[in-house]
Design an enzyme around this catalytic site. Structure first.
Site, mmCIF file in Angstrom:
data_model
loop_
_atom_site.group_PDB
_atom_site.id
_atom_site.type_symbol
_atom_site.label_atom_id
_atom_site.label_comp_id
_atom_site.label_asym_id
_atom_site.label_seq_id
_atom_site.Cartn_x
_atom_site.Cartn_y
_atom_site.Cartn_z
ATOM 1 N N ASP A 126 6.258 0.606 31.981
ATOM 2 C CA ASP A 126 7.330 1.682 31.909
ATOM 3 C C ASP A 126 8.289 1.118 30.785
ATOM 4 O O ASP A 126 8.469 -0.322 30.708
ATOM 5 C CB ASP A 126 8.285 1.858 33.095
ATOM 6 C CG ASP A 126 9.215 2.949 32.912
ATOM 7 O OD1 ASP A 126 10.311 2.686 32.213
ATOM 8 O OD2 ASP A 126 9.105 3.881 33.542
ATOM 9 N N LYS A 179 11.203 0.982 30.208
ATOM 10 C CA LYS A 179 12.206 0.135 30.831
ATOM 11 C C LYS A 179 12.137 -1.163 31.108
ATOM 12 O O LYS A 179 13.169 -1.980 31.408
ATOM 13 C CB LYS A 179 13.039 0.861 31.968
ATOM 14 C CG LYS A 179 13.561 2.161 31.828
ATOM 15 C CD LYS A 179 14.251 2.721 33.067
ATOM 16 C CE LYS A 179 13.229 3.248 33.860
ATOM 17 N NZ LYS A 179 12.580 4.587 33.534
ATOM 18 N N HIS A 199 9.654 10.361 42.663
ATOM 19 C CA HIS A 199 10.584 10.936 42.602
ATOM 20 C C HIS A 199 10.684 12.448 42.982
ATOM 21 O O HIS A 199 9.613 13.173 42.603
ATOM 22 C CB HIS A 199 11.312 10.950 41.166
ATOM 23 C CG HIS A 199 12.006 9.471 40.729
ATOM 24 N ND1 HIS A 199 11.995 9.002 39.570
ATOM 25 C CD2 HIS A 199 12.429 8.647 41.555
ATOM 26 C CE1 HIS A 199 12.644 7.880 39.381
ATOM 27 N NE2 HIS A 199 12.768 7.699 40.728
ATOM 28 N N PRO A 228 11.440 15.182 40.003
ATOM 29 C CA PRO A 228 10.882 14.203 38.770
ATOM 30 C C PRO A 228 11.738 14.610 37.637
ATOM 31 O O PRO A 228 12.278 15.650 37.489
ATOM 32 C CB PRO A 228 9.683 14.272 38.748
ATOM 33 C CG PRO A 228 9.483 15.736 39.056
ATOM 34 C CD PRO A 228 10.406 16.123 40.296
ATOM 35 N N TYR A 269 10.167 14.796 34.855
ATOM 36 C CA TYR A 269 8.986 16.013 34.332
ATOM 37 C C TYR A 269 8.138 16.029 35.210
ATOM 38 O O TYR A 269 7.763 15.358 36.065
ATOM 39 C CB TYR A 269 8.258 15.326 32.863
ATOM 40 C CG TYR A 269 7.648 13.969 33.167
ATOM 41 C CD1 TYR A 269 6.513 13.775 33.394
ATOM 42 C CD2 TYR A 269 8.474 12.766 32.932
ATOM 43 C CE1 TYR A 269 5.673 12.672 33.765
ATOM 44 C CE2 TYR A 269 7.921 11.592 33.017
ATOM 45 C CZ TYR A 269 6.592 11.487 33.451
ATOM 46 O OH TYR A 269 5.781 10.326 33.500
ATOM 47 N N HIS A 275 4.697 16.632 36.072
ATOM 48 C CA HIS A 275 3.616 16.195 35.906
ATOM 49 C C HIS A 275 3.491 15.009 36.794
ATOM 50 O O HIS A 275 4.150 14.104 36.582
ATOM 51 C CB HIS A 275 2.849 15.916 34.417
ATOM 52 C CG HIS A 275 1.733 15.479 34.510
ATOM 53 N ND1 HIS A 275 0.677 16.205 33.983
ATOM 54 C CD2 HIS A 275 0.943 14.427 34.743
ATOM 55 C CE1 HIS A 275 -0.530 15.789 34.025
ATOM 56 N NE2 HIS A 275 -0.165 14.467 34.715
ATOM 57 N N HIS A 335 3.525 11.725 38.878
ATOM 58 C CA HIS A 335 3.410 10.255 38.330
ATOM 59 C C HIS A 335 4.049 9.324 39.563
ATOM 60 O O HIS A 335 4.784 10.039 40.314
ATOM 61 C CB HIS A 335 4.124 10.204 36.906
ATOM 62 C CG HIS A 335 5.584 10.599 36.933
ATOM 63 N ND1 HIS A 335 5.748 11.954 36.871
ATOM 64 C CD2 HIS A 335 6.710 9.907 37.032
ATOM 65 C CE1 HIS A 335 7.106 12.108 36.703
ATOM 66 N NE2 HIS A 335 7.893 10.822 36.910
ATOM 67 N N VAL A 336 3.655 8.413 39.590
ATOM 68 C CA VAL A 336 4.057 7.321 40.470
ATOM 69 C C VAL A 336 4.990 6.222 40.045
ATOM 70 O O VAL A 336 4.263 5.648 38.801
ATOM 71 C CB VAL A 336 2.999 6.820 41.315
ATOM 72 C CG1 VAL A 336 3.406 5.810 42.376
ATOM 73 C CG2 VAL A 336 2.221 7.996 42.158
ATOM 74 N N HIS A 337 6.089 5.788 40.370
ATOM 75 C CA HIS A 337 6.682 4.340 39.918
ATOM 76 C C HIS A 337 6.306 3.148 40.452
ATOM 77 O O HIS A 337 6.182 3.524 41.758
ATOM 78 C CB HIS A 337 8.147 4.866 39.981
ATOM 79 C CG HIS A 337 8.722 5.941 39.330
ATOM 80 N ND1 HIS A 337 9.029 6.005 38.086
ATOM 81 C CD2 HIS A 337 8.839 7.217 39.654
ATOM 82 C CE1 HIS A 337 9.632 7.162 37.682
ATOM 83 N NE2 HIS A 337 9.380 8.076 38.537
#
Length: 248
Positions: free
Chosen positions: A108, A110, A171, A174, A176, A178, A180-182
């Site tokens: 990510d 971040k 999330h 989310p 966006y 599409h 996705h996994v954090h």
């Protein structure tokens, strides 16, 4: 404050993709900058009042689905460029090319990739048929289990971090739509995105799907009421107001 370098003039900064987050690390300060910032991003990061929302299956169909479908698909071009290997190829840690169950793991933006306690990765699935966790069915269980296994394997091999030090979550809603996994280190400082209601552990999603009926029956995730905090500046808040929904 000694040791802090002057902030570069905006005219000297590169024009960043809207998906790009630049991190400036000083001796005592870690600051993040998104540039250029859209009105949506400004509202997202602006302090604002929040309310609790109880989103039923019916409210999802009547209010949330039209909201999701109103988004311009072109706004995710940056994401599809990464999925298709046209951008950020060198940053991809793992890639599964399967059309239906494939995914990629990327750091990510971040995370500065130096402090393991701040480890933050994102898993992006290749299929565009999963907008959010409500779209998950038992048919997606093999992919989700594989995501979990490959994250553990990749992080151990590349960063030496054991699987029992990782938190995998999704999330809702989310940033966006599409799927996705954090992936974060359990010692990562608390983020707003880890709050109850917004963050749903991948293990919990897998367990709920394992308890769900197979298609064409709806999964528990599709039928359950989801409760979460929503900022009054969030566009979805206006959709709930317009629909006459009452907040918790």
């Amino acid at each position: 404050m000694d040791g802090i370098q002057p902030t570069p003039d905006a005219s000297e900064l590169p024009v960043l993709d809207i998906s790009t987050l630049s991190t400036f690390k000083f001796e005592r300060v870690l600051s993040e900058m998104i540039w250029p910032a859209t009105e949506t991003l400004i509202k997202k990061y602006t302090a604002q009042e929040r309310v609790m929302v109880r989103e039923t299956e019916e409210a999802f169909k009547r209010i949330v689905v039209p909201y999701i479908e109103s988004f311009d698909a072109n706004k995710l071009d940056w994401l599809y460029a990464i999925i298709q290997g046209k951008k950020e190829v060198e940053r991809v840690l793992y890639r599964d090319e399967d059309t239906n169950e494939g995914f990629l793991i990327v750091p990510d933006l971040k995370w500065d990739q130096t402090s393991m306690n701040a480890l933050y990765l994102t898993v992006i699935v290749k299929t565009d048929t999963i907008r959010c966790l409500r779209d998950l069915t038992t048919a997606h269980l093999p992919m989700l289990r594989n995501v979990r296994a490959k994250v553990f394997e990749t992080v151990q091999a590349k960063f030496g971090v054991a699987k029992n030090k990782l938190r995998l979550f999704v999330h809702y809603h989310p940033s966006y739509y599409h799927f996705h996994v954090h992936v974060v280190h359990i010692y990562h400082e608390a983020l707003a995105g880890m709050m109850a209601g917004q963050a749903h552990l991948l293990d919990d999603l897998i367990s709920l799907l394992e308890l769900s009926p197979s298609p064409p029956e709806k999964s528990i995730l599709a039928r359950m009421t989801l409760t979460y905090a929503l900022g009054v500046e969030h566009p979805l808040y206006a959709c709930f107001l317009k629909a006459g929904e009452e907040f918790v």
